[in-house]
Design an enzyme around this catalytic site. Structure first.
Site, PDB file in Angstrom:
ATOM      1  CB  SER A 185      -0.603  -6.241  -8.439  1.00 55.84           C
ATOM      2  OG  SER A 185       0.556  -5.565  -8.035  1.00 55.84           O
TER       3      SER A 185
HETATM    4  N1  SAH Z   1       5.101  -6.005  -9.711  1.00 57.72           N
HETATM    5  C1  SAH Z   1       5.125  -7.095  -8.767  1.00 57.72           C
HETATM    6  C2  SAH Z   1       4.470  -6.774  -7.443  1.00 57.72           C
HETATM    7  C3  SAH Z   1       5.147  -5.708  -6.720  1.00 57.72           C
HETATM    8  S1  SAH Z   1       5.079  -5.749  -4.960  1.00 57.72           S
HETATM    9  C4  SAH Z   1       4.523  -8.370  -9.348  1.00 57.72           C
HETATM   10  O1  SAH Z   1       4.078  -8.359 -10.489  1.00 57.72           O
HETATM   11  O2  SAH Z   1       4.532  -9.372  -8.643  1.00 57.72           O
HETATM   12  C5  SAH Z   1       6.248  -4.442  -4.742  1.00 57.72           C
HETATM   13  C6  SAH Z   1       7.680  -4.853  -4.915  1.00 57.72           C
HETATM   14  O3  SAH Z   1       8.453  -3.657  -4.902  1.00 57.72           O
HETATM   15  C7  SAH Z   1       8.190  -5.709  -3.764  1.00 57.72           C
HETATM   16  O4  SAH Z   1       8.777  -6.872  -4.270  1.00 57.72           O
HETATM   17  C8  SAH Z   1       9.218  -4.816  -3.098  1.00 57.72           C
HETATM   18  O5  SAH Z   1      10.309  -5.516  -2.536  1.00 57.72           O
HETATM   19  C9  SAH Z   1       9.671  -3.929  -4.241  1.00 57.72           C
HETATM   20  N2  SAH Z   1      10.265  -2.652  -3.865  1.00 57.72           N
HETATM   21  C10 SAH Z   1       9.907  -1.831  -2.841  1.00 57.72           C
HETATM   22  N3  SAH Z   1      10.703  -0.746  -2.801  1.00 57.72           N
HETATM   23  C11 SAH Z   1      11.590  -0.878  -3.826  1.00 57.72           C
HETATM   24  C12 SAH Z   1      12.679  -0.087  -4.293  1.00 57.72           C
HETATM   25  N4  SAH Z   1      13.033   1.059  -3.711  1.00 57.72           N
HETATM   26  N5  SAH Z   1      13.375  -0.528  -5.370  1.00 57.72           N
HETATM   27  C13 SAH Z   1      13.054  -1.702  -5.970  1.00 57.72           C
HETATM   28  N6  SAH Z   1      12.032  -2.481  -5.571  1.00 57.72           N
HETATM   29  C14 SAH Z   1      11.310  -2.088  -4.508  1.00 57.72           C
END
Ligand code: SAH
Length: 217
Positions: free
Chosen positions: A64
């Site tokens: 993000s």
């Molecule tokens: N917080 C992260 C960015 C998140 S991007 C950072 O600091 O880099 C969103 C992430 O959520 C992705 O890696 C994606 O694979 C994960 N994601 C999506 N759906 C999910 C779920 N149901 N359970 C766990 N992770 C999930």
């Protein structure tokens, strides 16, 4: 590394940008200063690590925008005694920031590669109060217990009731809510003695939360 020579200057500007955009919690600013974002982005993106933009990471996901990380963290009102859950580990950067502001962080990721890379980076940056769990945020393993704070970093069409039930009384959850691949709104929910209070904060754009573990790596 020649490419990193400009980073001290960029890091100073990074703090200024966060302050100018309204981040005022000193503990959050200190955490943002202390965690080297360049270690959480792809090697080819290191020169952009202190720009206020989201960047691509493997598996089609994103780390993000720093302002959004700082804003969501500030709005979560963490306390050093808190146990926090993050859904969507991605690069591990947000988990690292949370780890500096509370007692313990559990972070769930559905991609095995992302979980493993994040685990390594968190160890390398000394974030030893973070547990990275390969799992699904729509079905948080029961053995992980309940949390004082929950931060979802992938967009959910609605917040599952089962997730709200993992909040301790007095707890706060923050999540981007809205349609996939369109704008969403950041929602903050507080669990009171009697029920839940929800408020909309700001417009955001996140990659979608998808159910189940990823089939690819
Ligand atoms: N917080 C992260 C960015 C998140 S991007 C950072 O600091 O880099 C969103 C992430 O959520 C992705 O890696 C994606 O694979 C994960 N994601 C999506 N759906 C999910 C779920 N149901 N359970 C766990 N992770 C999930």
């Amino acid at each position: 590394m020649p490419n990193n020579e400009r980073l001290p200057h960029e890091k100073m500007r990074f703090q200024l940008v966060l302050r100018r955009r309204g981040i005022s919690d000193q503990a959050v600013l200190r955490a943002m200063e202390g965690i080297p974002r360049e270690l959480f982005v792809e090697a080819s993106d290191r020169v952009y690590a202190y720009r206020d933009t989201a960047l691509g990471i493997p598996c089609g996901q994103t780390i993000s925008q720093p302002f959004v990380v700082a804003y969501m963290t500030e709005q979560l009102r963490l306390d050093p005694r808190h146990r926090a859950l993050e859904i969507g580990t991605g690069s591990g950067y947000q988990a690292a920031i949370l780890s500096r502001l509370c007692h313990e962080v559990v972070t769930l990721e559905r991609f095995k590669t992302l979980a493993e890379t994040a685990r390594r980076r968190l160890a390398a940056t000394g974030c030893d109060n973070v547990e990275v769990v390969l799992g699904d945020g729509f079905d948080v393993p029961a053995n992980l217990g309940t949390f004082d704070r929950i931060m979802v970093t992938a967009a959910m069409e609605e917040i599952p009731k089962a997730l709200l039930e993992r909040l301790e009384p007095g707890g706060i959850l923050i999540a981007p809510v809205g349609p996939h691949n369109d704008g969403q709104v950041l929602v903050r929910v507080r669990r009171g003695e009697e029920g839940y209070d929800s408020e909309n904060l700001v417009a955001v754009r996140f990659v979608p939360a998808l159910p189940g573990l990823a089939r690819e790596l």
